[in-house]
Design a protein around this motif. Structure first.
Motif, PDB file in Angstrom:
ATOM      1  N   GLN A 125       0.820  -1.201   0.000  1.00 50.59           N
ATOM      2  CA  GLN A 125       0.000   0.000   0.000  1.00 50.59           C
ATOM      3  C   GLN A 125       0.860   1.259   0.000  1.00 50.59           C
ATOM      4  OE1 GLN A 125      -3.447   0.250  -0.202  1.00 50.59           O
ATOM      5  NE2 GLN A 125      -3.219  -1.897  -0.739  1.00 50.59           N
ATOM      6  N   LEU A 126       1.889   1.272   0.831  1.00 48.29           N
ATOM      7  CA  LEU A 126       2.782   2.427   0.897  1.00 48.29           C
ATOM      8  C   LEU A 126       3.408   2.714  -0.459  1.00 48.29           C
ATOM      9  CD1 LEU A 126       5.353   3.072   3.720  1.00 48.29           C
ATOM     10  CD2 LEU A 126       6.018   3.342   1.349  1.00 48.29           C
ATOM     11  N   LEU A 127       3.857   1.671  -1.118  1.00 42.48           N
ATOM     12  CA  LEU A 127       4.479   1.821  -2.434  1.00 42.48           C
ATOM     13  C   LEU A 127       3.472   2.254  -3.488  1.00 42.48           C
ATOM     14  CD1 LEU A 127       6.626  -1.388  -2.148  1.00 42.48           C
ATOM     15  CD2 LEU A 127       7.611   0.845  -2.680  1.00 42.48           C
ATOM     16  N   SER A 128       2.288   1.652  -3.450  1.00 38.60           N
ATOM     17  CA  SER A 128       1.284   1.924  -4.470  1.00 38.60           C
ATOM     18  C   SER A 128       0.697   3.322  -4.361  1.00 38.60           C
ATOM     19  CB  SER A 128       0.143   0.906  -4.377  1.00 38.60           C
ATOM     20  OG  SER A 128       0.607  -0.394  -4.620  1.00 38.60           O
ATOM     21  N   ILE A 129       0.612   3.837  -3.151  1.00 35.33           N
ATOM     22  CA  ILE A 129      -0.038   5.128  -2.945  1.00 35.33           C
ATOM     23  C   ILE A 129       0.975   6.266  -2.868  1.00 35.33           C
ATOM     24  CG2 ILE A 129      -1.532   6.461  -1.417  1.00 35.33           C
ATOM     25  CD1 ILE A 129      -2.760   3.772  -0.522  1.00 35.33           C
ATOM     26  N   TYR A 130       1.848   6.221  -1.880  1.00 38.48           N
ATOM     27  CA  TYR A 130       2.701   7.375  -1.595  1.00 38.48           C
ATOM     28  C   TYR A 130       3.962   7.430  -2.448  1.00 38.48           C
ATOM     29  CZ  TYR A 130      -0.385   7.211   2.445  1.00 38.48           C
ATOM     30  OH  TYR A 130      -1.497   7.155   3.237  1.00 38.48           O
ATOM     31  N   ILE A 131       4.666   6.300  -2.527  1.00 38.74           N
ATOM     32  CA  ILE A 131       5.937   6.314  -3.253  1.00 38.74           C
ATOM     33  C   ILE A 131       5.701   6.410  -4.748  1.00 38.74           C
ATOM     34  CG2 ILE A 131       7.985   4.907  -3.786  1.00 38.74           C
ATOM     35  CD1 ILE A 131       7.935   4.047  -0.817  1.00 38.74           C
ATOM     36  N   ASP A 132       4.706   5.707  -5.247  1.00 40.04           N
ATOM     37  CA  ASP A 132       4.370   5.840  -6.666  1.00 40.04           C
ATOM     38  C   ASP A 132       4.003   7.281  -7.016  1.00 40.04           C
ATOM     39  OD1 ASP A 132       3.273   4.785  -9.398  1.00 40.04           O
ATOM     40  OD2 ASP A 132       1.598   5.875  -8.499  1.00 40.04           O
ATOM     41  N   LYS A 133       3.204   7.922  -6.187  1.00 43.56           N
ATOM     42  CA  LYS A 133       2.806   9.303  -6.485  1.00 43.56           C
ATOM     43  C   LYS A 133       4.010  10.227  -6.538  1.00 43.56           C
ATOM     44  CE  LYS A 133      -0.301  13.056  -5.217  1.00 43.56           C
ATOM     45  NZ  LYS A 133       0.686  14.111  -5.529  1.00 43.56           N
ATOM     46  N   ALA A 134       4.890  10.112  -5.536  1.00 41.29           N
ATOM     47  CA  ALA A 134       6.038  11.014  -5.479  1.00 41.29           C
ATOM     48  C   ALA A 134       7.011  10.777  -6.626  1.00 41.29           C
ATOM     49  CB  ALA A 134       6.757  10.850  -4.138  1.00 41.29           C
ATOM     50  N   VAL A 135       7.279   9.529  -6.930  1.00 42.70           N
ATOM     51  CA  VAL A 135       8.300   9.206  -7.932  1.00 42.70           C
ATOM     52  C   VAL A 135       7.743   9.196  -9.352  1.00 42.70           C
ATOM     53  CG1 VAL A 135      10.028   7.520  -8.677  1.00 42.70           C
ATOM     54  CG2 VAL A 135       9.609   7.884  -6.232  1.00 42.70           C
ATOM     55  N   VAL A 136       6.621   8.496  -9.533  1.00 41.68           N
ATOM     56  CA  VAL A 136       6.087   8.293 -10.886  1.00 41.68           C
ATOM     57  C   VAL A 136       5.137   9.408 -11.290  1.00 41.68           C
ATOM     58  CG1 VAL A 136       4.831   6.738 -12.406  1.00 41.68           C
ATOM     59  CG2 VAL A 136       6.371   5.802 -10.663  1.00 41.68           C
ATOM     60  N   ARG A 137       4.046   9.578 -10.536  1.00 41.86           N
ATOM     61  CA  ARG A 137       3.013  10.540 -10.956  1.00 41.86           C
ATOM     62  C   ARG A 137       3.541  11.975 -10.995  1.00 41.86           C
ATOM     63  NH1 ARG A 137       0.667   6.578 -13.136  1.00 41.86           N
ATOM     64  NH2 ARG A 137       1.782   5.012 -11.920  1.00 41.86           N
ATOM     65  N   ASP A 138       4.302  12.375  -9.958  1.00 41.23           N
ATOM     66  CA  ASP A 138       4.695  13.776  -9.842  1.00 41.23           C
ATOM     67  C   ASP A 138       6.067  14.091 -10.432  1.00 41.23           C
ATOM     68  OD1 ASP A 138       2.311  14.151  -8.557  1.00 41.23           O
ATOM     69  OD2 ASP A 138       3.152  14.225  -6.544  1.00 41.23           O
ATOM     70  N   TYR A 139       6.773  13.079 -10.934  1.00 44.89           N
ATOM     71  CA  TYR A 139       8.108  13.348 -11.499  1.00 44.89           C
ATOM     72  C   TYR A 139       8.333  12.631 -12.823  1.00 44.89           C
ATOM     73  CZ  TYR A 139      13.071  14.491 -11.655  1.00 44.89           C
ATOM     74  OH  TYR A 139      14.302  14.990 -12.042  1.00 44.89           O
ATOM     75  N   LEU A 140       8.344  11.298 -12.805  1.00 42.62           N
ATOM     76  CA  LEU A 140       8.694  10.548 -14.011  1.00 42.62           C
ATOM     77  C   LEU A 140       7.749  10.810 -15.174  1.00 42.62           C
ATOM     78  CD1 LEU A 140       9.749   7.054 -12.596  1.00 42.62           C
ATOM     79  CD2 LEU A 140      11.216   8.920 -13.358  1.00 42.62           C
TER      80      LEU A 140
END
Length: 212
Positions: A100-115
């Motif tokens: 859940q942590l990876l799917s929600i928070y880390i994905d958003k910070a790394v993928v959605r908001d940057y990559l």
């Protein structure tokens, strides 16, 4: 029966589900044409499968299941092959928590908001918006540091064997460690590079994580 993963192969979440299928030896197809019939992305059928028209969607036995963590858990629990979850109930819950942590928070910070700004730039002349990258970079770096701290000196997030948490983490980390200078998120000395190489070196990783 084989399963179908609805979504594009370049999606980190699609890759997570694909990786689980590869690890467990589950026959699958992938793309926007389940049963050979095209289903419009964000069209009516997609909206019935997932109320927010997100990907991936797992199609199995005439039923549709959304959300990556739930899909990966379903595949691990209901198909034979190597278990990707610890047997201990507490450790199993910890893996689910990290999914859940990876799917929600880390994905958003790394993928959605940057990559995604690099992959699908929205600036003038089709170039990435420098201000968006600058604004997103600190959170992306901090999120990747959380993953690195969890790895510590162990090869995978939960010890010597990969789990469902690695299925979700690996595509994110592999994309992040592959960025060129100037937009990179991971220092050369980071152990995340070793983790990415380790995940990509396995048969499943070679098929899923190295795909273009």
């Amino acid at each position: 029966m084989s399963v179908h993963i609805y979504g594009p192969q370049f999606s980190n979440f699609v890759r997570s589900v694909q990786w689980v299928c590869e690890e467990k030896g589950i026959a699958y197809t992938l793309g926007f044409e389940p049963d050979g019939k095209a289903v419009e992305f964000r069209g009516p059928q997609h909206g019935q499968w997932h109320p927010y028209s997100k990907i991936p969607v797992l199609i199995h036995n005439g039923c549709a299941l959304g959300e990556t963590s739930a899909i990966c858990r379903y595949l691990d629990d209901n198909f034979p092959g190597t278990s990707l979850t610890p047997a201990d109930p507490w450790q199993k819950a910890e893996v689910d928590s990290w999914c859940q942590l990876l799917s929600i928070y880390i994905d958003k910070a790394v993928v959605r908001d940057y990559l995604l700004e690099l992959v699908f730039p929205k600036g003038e002349d089709g170039k990435p918006r420098v201000d968006v990258l600058a604004a997103g970079k600190p959170a992306a770096v901090a999120a990747l540091n959380i993953v690195e701290e969890k790895l510590a000196a162990q090869p995978f997030l939960f010890g010597d064997q990969p789990t469902l948490a690695d299925a979700i983490a690996a595509p994110i980390v592999c994309y992040a460690t592959g960025l060129p200078a100037g937009v990179s998120l991971v220092p050369a000395e980071s152990t995340l590079h070793d983790y990415a190489k380790r995940m990509m070196a396995s048969p499943s990783g070679q098929k899923v994580l190295l795909a273009k």
